[in-house]
Motif scaffolding. Structure first.
Motif, PDB file in Angstrom:
ATOM      1  N   HIS A 140       0.835  -1.208   0.000  1.00  0.00           N
ATOM      2  CA  HIS A 140       0.000   0.000   0.000  1.00  0.00           C
ATOM      3  C   HIS A 140       0.871   1.260   0.000  1.00  0.00           C
ATOM      4  CE1 HIS A 140      -3.433   2.565   0.799  1.00  0.00           C
ATOM      5  NE2 HIS A 140      -2.822   3.058   1.862  1.00  0.00           N
ATOM      6  N   ILE A 141       1.922   1.262   0.807  1.00  0.00           N
ATOM      7  CA  ILE A 141       2.812   2.425   0.899  1.00  0.00           C
ATOM      8  C   ILE A 141       3.573   2.639  -0.409  1.00  0.00           C
ATOM      9  CG2 ILE A 141       4.881   3.310   2.049  1.00  0.00           C
ATOM     10  CD1 ILE A 141       3.832   1.774   4.583  1.00  0.00           C
ATOM     11  N   THR A 142       3.902   1.565  -1.100  1.00  0.00           N
ATOM     12  CA  THR A 142       4.651   1.681  -2.354  1.00  0.00           C
ATOM     13  C   THR A 142       3.910   2.553  -3.356  1.00  0.00           C
ATOM     14  OG1 THR A 142       5.697  -0.465  -1.997  1.00  0.00           O
ATOM     15  CG2 THR A 142       5.672   0.378  -4.259  1.00  0.00           C
ATOM     16  N   ARG A 143       2.615   2.431  -3.405  1.00  0.00           N
ATOM     17  CA  ARG A 143       1.823   3.256  -4.323  1.00  0.00           C
ATOM     18  C   ARG A 143       1.896   4.730  -3.932  1.00  0.00           C
ATOM     19  NH1 ARG A 143      -3.397  -0.868  -4.731  1.00  0.00           N
ATOM     20  NH2 ARG A 143      -2.256  -2.547  -5.778  1.00  0.00           N
ATOM     21  N   LYS A 144       1.881   5.002  -2.620  1.00  0.00           N
ATOM     22  CA  LYS A 144       2.001   6.376  -2.153  1.00  0.00           C
ATOM     23  C   LYS A 144       3.376   6.947  -2.479  1.00  0.00           C
ATOM     24  CE  LYS A 144      -1.236   6.274   1.735  1.00  0.00           C
ATOM     25  NZ  LYS A 144      -1.385   6.507   3.195  1.00  0.00           N
ATOM     26  N   LEU A 145       4.407   6.112  -2.293  1.00  0.00           N
ATOM     27  CA  LEU A 145       5.757   6.591  -2.568  1.00  0.00           C
ATOM     28  C   LEU A 145       5.935   6.895  -4.053  1.00  0.00           C
ATOM     29  CD1 LEU A 145       9.000   5.626  -0.882  1.00  0.00           C
ATOM     30  CD2 LEU A 145       8.947   5.522  -3.385  1.00  0.00           C
ATOM     31  N   ALA A 146       5.413   6.025  -4.912  1.00  0.00           N
ATOM     32  CA  ALA A 146       5.479   6.277  -6.352  1.00  0.00           C
ATOM     33  C   ALA A 146       4.799   7.597  -6.698  1.00  0.00           C
ATOM     34  CB  ALA A 146       4.842   5.126  -7.124  1.00  0.00           C
ATOM     35  N   ASP A 147       3.647   7.826  -6.101  1.00  0.00           N
ATOM     36  CA  ASP A 147       2.909   9.068  -6.335  1.00  0.00           C
ATOM     37  C   ASP A 147       3.698  10.275  -5.840  1.00  0.00           C
ATOM     38  OD1 ASP A 147       0.526  10.511  -7.145  1.00  0.00           O
ATOM     39  OD2 ASP A 147       0.096  10.770  -5.019  1.00  0.00           O
ATOM     40  N   SER A 148       4.366  10.125  -4.694  1.00  0.00           N
ATOM     41  CA  SER A 148       5.140  11.244  -4.143  1.00  0.00           C
ATOM     42  C   SER A 148       6.268  11.662  -5.075  1.00  0.00           C
ATOM     43  CB  SER A 148       5.710  10.863  -2.770  1.00  0.00           C
ATOM     44  OG  SER A 148       6.822   9.997  -2.867  1.00  0.00           O
ATOM     45  N   LEU A 149       6.874  10.706  -5.757  1.00  0.00           N
ATOM     46  CA  LEU A 149       7.958  11.020  -6.692  1.00  0.00           C
ATOM     47  C   LEU A 149       7.427  11.633  -7.986  1.00  0.00           C
ATOM     48  CD1 LEU A 149      10.209   7.866  -6.200  1.00  0.00           C
ATOM     49  CD2 LEU A 149      10.781  10.208  -5.566  1.00  0.00           C
ATOM     50  N   GLN A 150       6.318  11.129  -8.450  1.00  0.00           N
ATOM     51  CA  GLN A 150       5.763  11.653  -9.702  1.00  0.00           C
ATOM     52  C   GLN A 150       5.244  13.078  -9.554  1.00  0.00           C
ATOM     53  OE1 GLN A 150       3.137   8.185 -10.528  1.00  0.00           O
ATOM     54  NE2 GLN A 150       4.225   8.039 -12.461  1.00  0.00           N
ATOM     55  N   ARG A 151       4.751  13.415  -8.360  1.00  0.00           N
ATOM     56  CA  ARG A 151       4.187  14.746  -8.140  1.00  0.00           C
ATOM     57  C   ARG A 151       5.098  15.642  -7.294  1.00  0.00           C
ATOM     58  NH1 ARG A 151      -0.387  15.303  -5.350  1.00  0.00           N
ATOM     59  NH2 ARG A 151      -0.279  13.327  -4.230  1.00  0.00           N
ATOM     60  N   LEU A 195       5.095  13.640   1.596  1.00  0.00           N
ATOM     61  CA  LEU A 195       4.534  12.313   1.359  1.00  0.00           C
ATOM     62  C   LEU A 195       5.646  11.294   1.158  1.00  0.00           C
ATOM     63  CD1 LEU A 195       2.070  10.506   0.937  1.00  0.00           C
ATOM     64  CD2 LEU A 195       2.054  11.207  -1.475  1.00  0.00           C
ATOM     65  N   PHE A 196       6.735  11.694   0.509  1.00  0.00           N
ATOM     66  CA  PHE A 196       7.879  10.792   0.338  1.00  0.00           C
ATOM     67  C   PHE A 196       8.467  10.431   1.705  1.00  0.00           C
ATOM     68  CE2 PHE A 196      12.376   9.855  -0.237  1.00  0.00           C
ATOM     69  CZ  PHE A 196      12.355   8.930  -1.272  1.00  0.00           C
ATOM     70  N   VAL A 197       8.658  11.441   2.569  1.00  0.00           N
ATOM     71  CA  VAL A 197       9.196  11.202   3.913  1.00  0.00           C
ATOM     72  C   VAL A 197       8.285  10.246   4.681  1.00  0.00           C
ATOM     73  CG1 VAL A 197       9.709  12.276   6.146  1.00  0.00           C
ATOM     74  CG2 VAL A 197      10.440  13.391   4.031  1.00  0.00           C
TER      75      VAL A 197
END
Length: 286
Positions: free
Chosen positions: A184-195, A200-202
């Protein structure tokens, strides 16, 4: 060997999703990872007798997927005449590692083969390469603030994998919940890098470490005596053990005002700072 090589393959930094790429989890639920390759390599030559020799920028047991890179280099050299596709090289390298008795997932071989920033999804025996383009500003920010440090403590990822997966197969609720959280967190991390969402990355990187603690506290334990004081005084914003953990390398995200301090404290602890840059190319053949 020097700069003379027949094949050169990078190693990877796994930001999130490690463990979910391993069977049986990726068959039961599907897995997902975000990683990138760096300018540290396994270089290999093959002689007239068909023997392969290796030169390492980073030792095996570092948590940077070195054994996966070794198998990619080996397959590329020994099966060069077959004109395998990149996916076929990566899959053959994965199968070679499994046959050697090392339980692992597929992210290391795919990252080493393709290079650059990657977002992979795993469904049973299948790998899907997802469209993924982090914002340039995010990539620069990560490079400025992320330290990679080697503890000097070698680990055997296969032993750690066996320990975790025996609990998973026994239905251990903490292991299963930890793996679900990581995906679940992996999707958030991917989103944090794209945007380029830095907070959110932290939060995502911290979330990965917390979820890994849920799976098995021994994965993070060898790092804590050095990293925990830096977290407590806010010098470090987030961190994670790389690879299977329990030694090897850690990725440490520094507060913008304390990068120099963190580097100094890491060096004083006896850990080795690894000077790195992104590597956007995967396998290179001569």
């Amino acid at each position: 060997m020097g700069d003379q090589f027949d094949v050169m393959v990078p190693v990877r930094v796994d930001l999130s999703g490690g463990w979910t790429d391993v069977n049986p989890y990726c068959t039961d639920f599907g897995g997902e990872v975000v990683n990138f390759t760096i300018n540290k390599f396994v270089k290999a030559n093959i002689n007239l007798s068909g023997e392969v020799s290796y030169n390492f920028d980073i030792p095996i047991g570092s948590g940077l997927g070195t054994s996966g890179s070794v198998n990619v280099a080996r397959i590329a050299l020994l099966r060069k005449s077959e004109n395998l596709s990149l996916s076929e090289i990566a899959e053959a390298a994965y199968q070679a590692e499994i046959k050697s008795g090392n339980k692992c997932g597929r992210q290391d071989q795919w990252a080493a083969t393709f290079g650059g920033f990657n977002r992979f999804m795993f469904h049973g025996e299948n790998v899907e390469i997802m469209p993924f383009e982090p914002a340039r500003s995010a990539v620069k920010w990560v490079k400025k603030h992320l330290i990679i440090a080697h503890t000097g403590i070698s680990h055997k990822s296969g032993e750690i994998q066996d320990q975790v997966w025996s609990r998973y197969e026994a239905g251990d609720k903490e292991v299963i919940e930890g793996l679900h959280r990581i995906r679940h967190i992996t999707r958030k991390l991917a989103d944090s890098l794209q945007r380029d969402q830095r907070q959110l990355f932290v939060e995502s990187l911290n979330g990965v470490s917390s979820a890994i603690d849920t799976i098995d506290k021994s994965i993070n334990a060898p790092f804590l005596s050095v990293i925990q004081p830096l977290i407590e005084d806010s010098s470090v914003m987030a961190w994670k053990a790389l690879g299977a953990g329990s030694g090897g390398c850690a990725a440490i995200l520094c507060h913008p005002l304390h990068i120099k301090k963190v580097r100094g404290e890491i060096s004083k602890s006896g850990w080795e700072l690894i000077e790195w840059d992104y590597e956007n190319t995967g396998i290179r053949m001569k």
